[in-house]
Design an enzyme around this catalytic site. Structure first.
Site, PDB file in Angstrom:
ATOM      1  CB  SER A 122      -0.901   0.039   1.237  1.00 17.45           C
ATOM      2  OG  SER A 122      -1.598   1.276   1.263  1.00 17.45           O
ATOM      3  CE  LYS A 176      -3.375  -2.262  -0.206  1.00 12.23           C
ATOM      4  NZ  LYS A 176      -3.529  -2.348  -1.616  1.00 12.23           N
ATOM      5  CG  HIS A 179      -4.450  -0.693   4.314  1.00  7.03           C
ATOM      6  ND1 HIS A 179      -4.788  -0.179   3.063  1.00  7.03           N
ATOM      7  CD2 HIS A 179      -3.660   0.226   4.897  1.00  7.03           C
ATOM      8  CE1 HIS A 179      -4.222   1.008   2.919  1.00  7.03           C
ATOM      9  NE2 HIS A 179      -3.527   1.281   4.013  1.00  7.03           N
ATOM     10  CG  ASN A 180      -7.119  -1.383   0.123  1.00  2.36           C
ATOM     11  OD1 ASN A 180      -6.054  -1.211   0.736  1.00  2.36           O
ATOM     12  ND2 ASN A 180      -7.165  -1.468  -1.174  1.00  2.36           N
ATOM     13  CD  GLU A 183      -7.264   3.568   1.051  1.00  3.43           C
ATOM     14  OE1 GLU A 183      -6.285   2.842   1.288  1.00  3.43           O
ATOM     15  OE2 GLU A 183      -7.613   3.859  -0.101  1.00  3.43           O
TER      16      GLU A 183
END
Ligand code: 2AM
Length: 475
Positions: A122, A176, A179-180, A183
């Site tokens: 990222s 990941k 994480h997104n 986000e």
């Protein structure tokens, strides 16, 4: 490196800066030549025009990083590599692959004596060039062979690299994905603040810029608040705020949706991310919204009161909602670890997200410390640090949700986070009625508060359905 789109090229240049000699290949070989003649001119990067030539350039065990489009391209590239690989060689997929694909590919390559790593990266193109957050998972035996390179090219905070081993098979790509998802949530929380200030308080962009700048010097200090501050200060060619010229339909590539789908599969309440995904979905229904806007009447969006107090309460709503979102994200990670057999280190995960990636923030440093102090913490809301932060923010958070509801300004992130918070802290919720209804119409049975768990009861609610529970019950 296989795959010379912008992420691949920038990671190669980053590795080159750190003294690594990188061989590169791309399906469209013209891209290899363009790269060698362009950005990679004068570096030690070596180009190849076939997979065979590319593999021949590599030292053993071979370490091959794929930065190709997620999905079939990854399988196609792996298939083209297989004839040239030897046991012990390492294939690393650095794209945005779905974690279940990485689980499958790890099994497939390990069965052939190869190592496979599904690696979340990222930070966008800037991150790739100068220091991303890197989340590798898969065949752990491969880790020592590329650890030094990856940790050298990753971002670092206080001397600690934002890259560490995550866990087996799909753990890196799962991380990941989450994480997104987080986000998406962080972005939605800030978009709602903009809406409350702009529509609710009628604030101008200069003033909003000052508010975001002020927030960025406190507990909300983060990359996303920083860029939001800059966006508020950016003018279009005619001098007006560029933001107001941008069409209000948000796009998505799917990782937020995957997070929510996984949360549904695992029975975890990742509600704020779900609302953030739905907010994008609703935004994209532009034509429907435009026609409904003329028909469905609501209150005037102006919020009455002292703007300073309202903005201060807004800060509380943003902060508390963010804490809830991370609490939910780590609940999801905890459930995924149990489901998929991953040994996740939450402090290390927070450390990896502290720098390099889009959600990087002071908050994540605090989260890292909270989990370091108590690795078995069941929920960050139960930590002293975040528990008291939410307690302090609570009144302003509630007032913000109430004001927005009265003014007709949607705040799905703040209100869903608040509903979650109020449910999570309730020792009795209204699910007794749900169970009664289920038993009434479907004889699905219920447990009782005055009996042991696991004992199931059925009531003949109407006197006509009989006493037989479950599927053969007819009302
Ligand atoms: P290309 O330049 O030949 O299109 C991002 O799209 C990267 O993925 C590019 O390097 C692209 O290669 C590569 N890619 C996309 N589909 C692919 C496929 N089916 N096989 C190999 N590489 C692919």
């Amino acid at each position: 490196m296989i795959g010379l789109a912008v992420m691949g090229r920038n990671l190669v240049l980053n590795m080159n800066d750190h003294g690594v000699t990188v061989a590169v290949y791309n399906r469209t070989t013209a891209r290899v030549d363009e790269f060698l003649a362009g950005d990679a001119a004068g570096t030690s990067v070596l180009g190849a025009h076939s997979i065979e030539d590319f593999v021949a350039l590599l030292r053993r065990p071979r370490r091959i990083l794929l930065m190709v489009k997620a999905g079939e391209a990854v399988d196609a590239t792996i298939d083209s590599l297989l004839p040239f690989l030897d046991p012990g060689d390492i294939v690393i997929d650095g794209g945005n692959s779905l974690f279940t694909d990485s689980i499958r590919r790890t099994r497939q390559l390990e069965a052939m004596g190869l190592h496979y790593v599904g690696c979340g990266i990222s930070g966008g193109k800037e991150g790739a060039r100068y220091g991303p957050s890197i989340m590798p998972g898969g065949s752990e035996a491969a880790w020592p062979h590329f650890k030094d390179i990856f940790q050298s090219i990753a971002a670092s905070v206080d001397g600690r690299p934002c890259c560490d081993w995550v866990g087996s098979d799909g753990a890196g790509h799962y991380l990941k994905m989450v994480h997104n998802g987080i986000e998406y949530g962080d972005m939605q929380v800030l978009a709602e603040a903009y809406d409350v200030m702009h529509r609710g308080l009628g604030m101008g962009h200069r003033d909003m810029q000052k508010v975001f700048a002020d927030w960025n010097s406190g507990p909300l200090d983060s990359y996303l608040v920083e860029i939001t501050t800059n966006i508020m200060g950016t003018a279009d060619d005619d001098g007006d705020p560029l933001l107001e010229k941008i069409l209000d339909t948000a796009s998505q590539k799917g990782t937020g949706k995957w997070t929510v789908v996984s949360s549904m599969d695992l029975g975890q309440p990742t509600t704020l991310v779900a609302e953030a995904v739905y907010a994008r979905v609703i935004s994209s229904l532009l034509e429907q919204r435009r026609s409904a806007a003329g028909t469905l009447v609501g209150p005037d969006s102006a919020i009455a009161g002292d703007p300073n107090e309202i903005v201060s309460d807004l800060h509380a709503a943003v902060y508390a909602s963010k804490i809830v979102s991370y609490a939910q994200g780590f609940m999801l990670l905890d459930a995924a670890a149990a489901e998929f057999g991953w040994d996740l280190d939450f402090s290390s995960i927070a450390a990896m997200w502290r720098g390099g990636c889009i959600i990087r923030s002071r908050f994540l440093g605090e989260l890292m410390d909270v989990y370091a102090a108590d690795p078995d913490l069941p929920n960050i809301l139960l930590s002293d640090f975040f528990g008291s932060a939410v307690a302090n923010a609570q009144d302003g958070w509630r007032r913000t949700v109430a004001r927005a509801a009265i003014a007709g300004i949607p705040v799905p992130a703040y209100s869903s986070a608040l509903s979650f918070f109020d449910s999570y802290r309730s020792d009795r919720v209204a699910a007794n009625l749900i169970q009664a209804q289920r038993d009434y119409f479907g004889a699905h049975t219920y447990e009782r508060v005055d009996r042991e768990r696991g004992e199931f009861f059925h009531t003949n609610w109407t006197g006509t359905g009989g006493n037989v529970a479950s599927t053969n019950y007819n009302v």
